[in-house]
Write a protein that holds these residues in place. Structure first.
Motif, PDB file in Angstrom:
ATOM      1  N   PHE A  98       0.818  -1.224   0.000  1.00  0.00           N
ATOM      2  CA  PHE A  98       0.000   0.000   0.000  1.00  0.00           C
ATOM      3  C   PHE A  98       0.848   1.269   0.000  1.00  0.00           C
ATOM      4  N   ALA A  99       1.804   1.333   0.939  1.00  0.00           N
ATOM      5  CA  ALA A  99       2.614   2.557   1.077  1.00  0.00           C
ATOM      6  C   ALA A  99       3.389   2.843  -0.213  1.00  0.00           C
ATOM      7  N   ARG A 146       3.671  -4.379   6.224  1.00  0.00           N
ATOM      8  CA  ARG A 146       3.084  -3.211   5.591  1.00  0.00           C
ATOM      9  C   ARG A 146       3.744  -1.919   6.090  1.00  0.00           C
ATOM     10  N   SER A 147       4.025  -1.880   7.404  1.00  0.00           N
ATOM     11  CA  SER A 147       4.614  -0.666   7.967  1.00  0.00           C
ATOM     12  C   SER A 147       6.099  -0.538   7.662  1.00  0.00           C
TER      13      SER A 147
END
Lengths: 361, 292
Positions: A98-99, A146-147
């Motif tokens: 996503f990022a 994700r992060s």
């Protein structure tokens, strides 16, 4: 220069002082934990670092740069949320990338990073699954992946292990430590679970009612708590009301109602006549039946009132003659025996003269 | 069948039968009517007639008639476009409203929802006639519009009895049907998802496109169905506010039954309308299931 600096940050919500002049420096590569009971301001501080909240006064500096005018989406800081907040309508791969998809990354860069991340987080074969098809541990790893995909300089973790069951939590703790040292990224972890904080962190900041009570390494925090709150919040501790009878260099003589005089290590600031609390950890208290404890400066007679068997250790609550109750923690080194002492056994308890801490009022 | 199971059927059975009868029987009657011959003075011709010259039995003549004259297909297409337009405008107007209600403090939400459904408290026809006054040639709005047009040297326009008037009233009447399902959906969204998206670098527009909108699709489909389906069958609004060219399927069907007294053709139009609606409802539910 510290990587993250919190400078005199204050935040009010109506009448509630959520953060009260907080100052903190966090170094690059540190595993730093904000520990405190719910409502102590730790999550508010974390949200401020992420950019979801702003201080009423004070500054937050990242690599020496004030973050005040940087919105959350522009900060090189990513968060692992308490409930993971995985996007339910996206697959694992879509969640993780996503990022990158929100920024200017080429398709080949995205797939290369995804591939590496999937491998590192042991999510092979899960890329096309949706969050609701994953186990708790897998969700946790997707949230981490994700992060981390954009390689932030700082990772914030908001109670990120709270949703896992006890067994899995221990596993994830080990994984988290390994991951952090492998990546060298600064982790700022928020939790109310002191065992988690002690196990994971390089340094811990104990917070209470918007203030920092103590910032220290786990062993220092546990061994030398600076005040009653820290002593009581980090680990178990016996707390006894006491008064200073005599203060000599290196040693205090205290009067404890119901126990008589005890000898304790000196605190620089304690004066004769001062009232306060004497605290001692259960594992520092010893129990004997005969006079094997006679050599200790502090020893008393009592009766075992209850025993909490916990497998590796047992907690013995001993009631002294005048009703004072002292907890002692003893390892169960002899297998097959649930307890070393039985309820109603008459025992001696005692501790060394240099054990325990006196906190004056 | 276990005792519990039987109980369930006993409780659910009567209302289910009621609904089935009220749906199936009229459908069958309409289908048969559409394939009948018209009676001499309206109504339907008898199925069995002693007079061998008289028309009787079943026929597909009306269906052939429907396709023989393009005007009917045209009215269908225009009606579908009108319904689609109404749905789209309702969606664009309802989305911000629903989002605002869903993101306002919890104790204020019920009050705001109440405000959305408040127009239902007054009679439907009265609200439509109110639009007649608002859009009428003597209304402040008409004078303002024509005043402005005059300033720019343009000819005056009639607001009333136009497609625009019909569309305006259609949107006005059906807006709450779009707001409510959208709100119900948006209200359930976990605010942490938006925080997460922002944290990962999504700006406000990206957060809407990547998170809020895709997650709201079931609400979008439900609201669209609730607007599109009734609008396609509407007849009062075009009748009162529309001009001669604004006839919709509903008006056409009404005309056949009450004015032209051609029951079989009216029934044929009804069958076609129901078929189209079922088709759309089926497609919507399929699309909704994918995104649910």
């Amino acid at each position: 220069m510290a990587q993250l600096e919190i400078r005199n940050v204050t935040r009010r919500f109506g009448d509630l002082l959520a953060l009260d002049d907080v100052c903190l420096k966090i170094e690059t590569g540190e595993f730093f934990t904000l520990l405190g009971p719910s409502g102590c301001g730790k999550t508010t501080l974390l949200r401020m670092i992420a950019g979801f909240d702003a201080p009423d006064s004070g500054q937050i500096l990242l690599d020496g740069k004030d973050l005040a005018d940087t919105p959350p989406e522009k900060r090189p800081v990513h968060t692992v949320f308490q409930s993971y907040a995985l996007f339910p309508h996206m697959t694992v791969a879509e969640n993780i990338t996503f990022a990158l998809r929100m920024g200017h990354f080429t398709q080949s860069e995205i797939s290369a990073r995804l591939h590496a991340s999937i491998e590192q987080m042991r999510l092979t074969g899960k890329t096309c699954k949706y969050p609701h098809e994953l186990s708790g541990g897998e969700k946790q790893r997707v949230a981490l992946a994700r992060s981390l995909i954009k390689r932030p300089g700082l990772l914030l973790l908001d109670e990120s292990l709270a949703a896992l069951d006890a067994r899995l939590r221990e596993e994830v703790q080990v994984e988290l430590i390994n991951l952090q040292s492998e990546l060298g990224i600064t982790f700022v972890f928020v939790t109310h679970a002191q065992t988690e904080a002690l196990a994971l962190s390089h340094r811990i900041a104990v917070m209470n009612q918007g203030r920092l009570e103590q910032v220290d390494e786990p062993s220092k925090l546990y061994g030398f708590p600076r005040n009653r709150f820290v002593a009581g919040f980090v680990g178990h501790i016996n707390q006894l009301g006491a008064q200073v009878l005599e203060s000599t260099p290196g040693r205090l003589r205290l009067s404890v109602p119901g126990m008589g005089d005890i000898v304790a290590p000196a605190q620089a600031s304690s004066l004769t006549g001062q009232a306060g609390i004497f605290s001692i950890r259960p594992e520092q208290v010893r129990i004997g039946i005969h006079d094997e404890l006679a050599g200790l400066k502090n020893h008393f007679s009592g009766k075992i009132q209850s025993v909490l068997y916990q497998g590796d250790v047992s907690v013995y609550r001993t009631k002294l003659a005048d009703g004072v109750i002292i907890e002692a923690l003893l390892p169960n080194s002899a297998p097959g025996r649930a307890r070393l002492f039985e309820i109603d056994d008459t025992v001696k308890i005692g501790w060394r003269h240099d054990a325990g801490i006196f906190f004056h009022d | 069948m276990t005792e519990r199971c039987r109980e369930k059927y006993l409780v659910a059975g009567p209302p289910f039968l009621f609904l089935l009868l009220m749906l199936a029987v009229p459908c069958v009657i309409t289908l048969i009517a559409s394939m009948s011959y018209p009676g001499e003075f309206g109504g339907l011709a008898p199925f069995i007639s002693k007079d061998t010259h008289a028309l009787h039995g079943l026929t597909l003549e009306t269906y052939l008639f429907f396709f023989s004259d393009f005007i009917y297909t045209e009215i269908f297409i225009k009606s579908i476009l009108m319904a689609a337009g109404t749905t789209l405008i309702c969606l664009m107007m309802a989305y911000p409203v629903a989002l605002l209600i869903a993101r306002s403090p919890k104790k204020r939400r019920n009050m705001l929802v109440l405000l959305v459904i408040l127009p239902f408290a007054s009679n439907f026809l009265i609200r439509i006639y109110a639009w007649m006054i608002i859009l009428g040639p003597q209304s402040a709005l008409s004078r303002l519009v024509n005043g402005i047009l005059h300033m720019f040297g343009q000819a005056p326009v009639h607001l009333l009895f136009s497609s625009a008037a019909v569309l305006t009233a259609l949107v006005y009447v059906h807006l709450p049907f779009m707001v409510l399902p959208l709100y119900t959906n948006l209200e359930k969204h976990d605010p942490a998802l938006l925080d997460a998206a922002q944290d990962l670098g999504a700006n406000a527009w990206q957060r809407f496109c990547q998170v809020t909108f895709p997650l709201s699709l079931p609400g979008v489909f439900a609201g669209s169905a609730l607007v599109f389906i009734p609008v396609l069958g509407v007849f009062a609004i075009p009748e009162i506010l529309g001009g001669t060219g604004d006839m919709m399927i509903g008006n056409l069907i009404k005309e056949q039954f009450l004015v032209a007294r051609d029951w079989p053709f009216g029934a044929t139009l009804s069958v076609m309308l129901t078929t189209i609606l079922l088709l759309i409802a089926w497609l919507t539910s399929k699309a909704g299931a994918i995104h649910a």
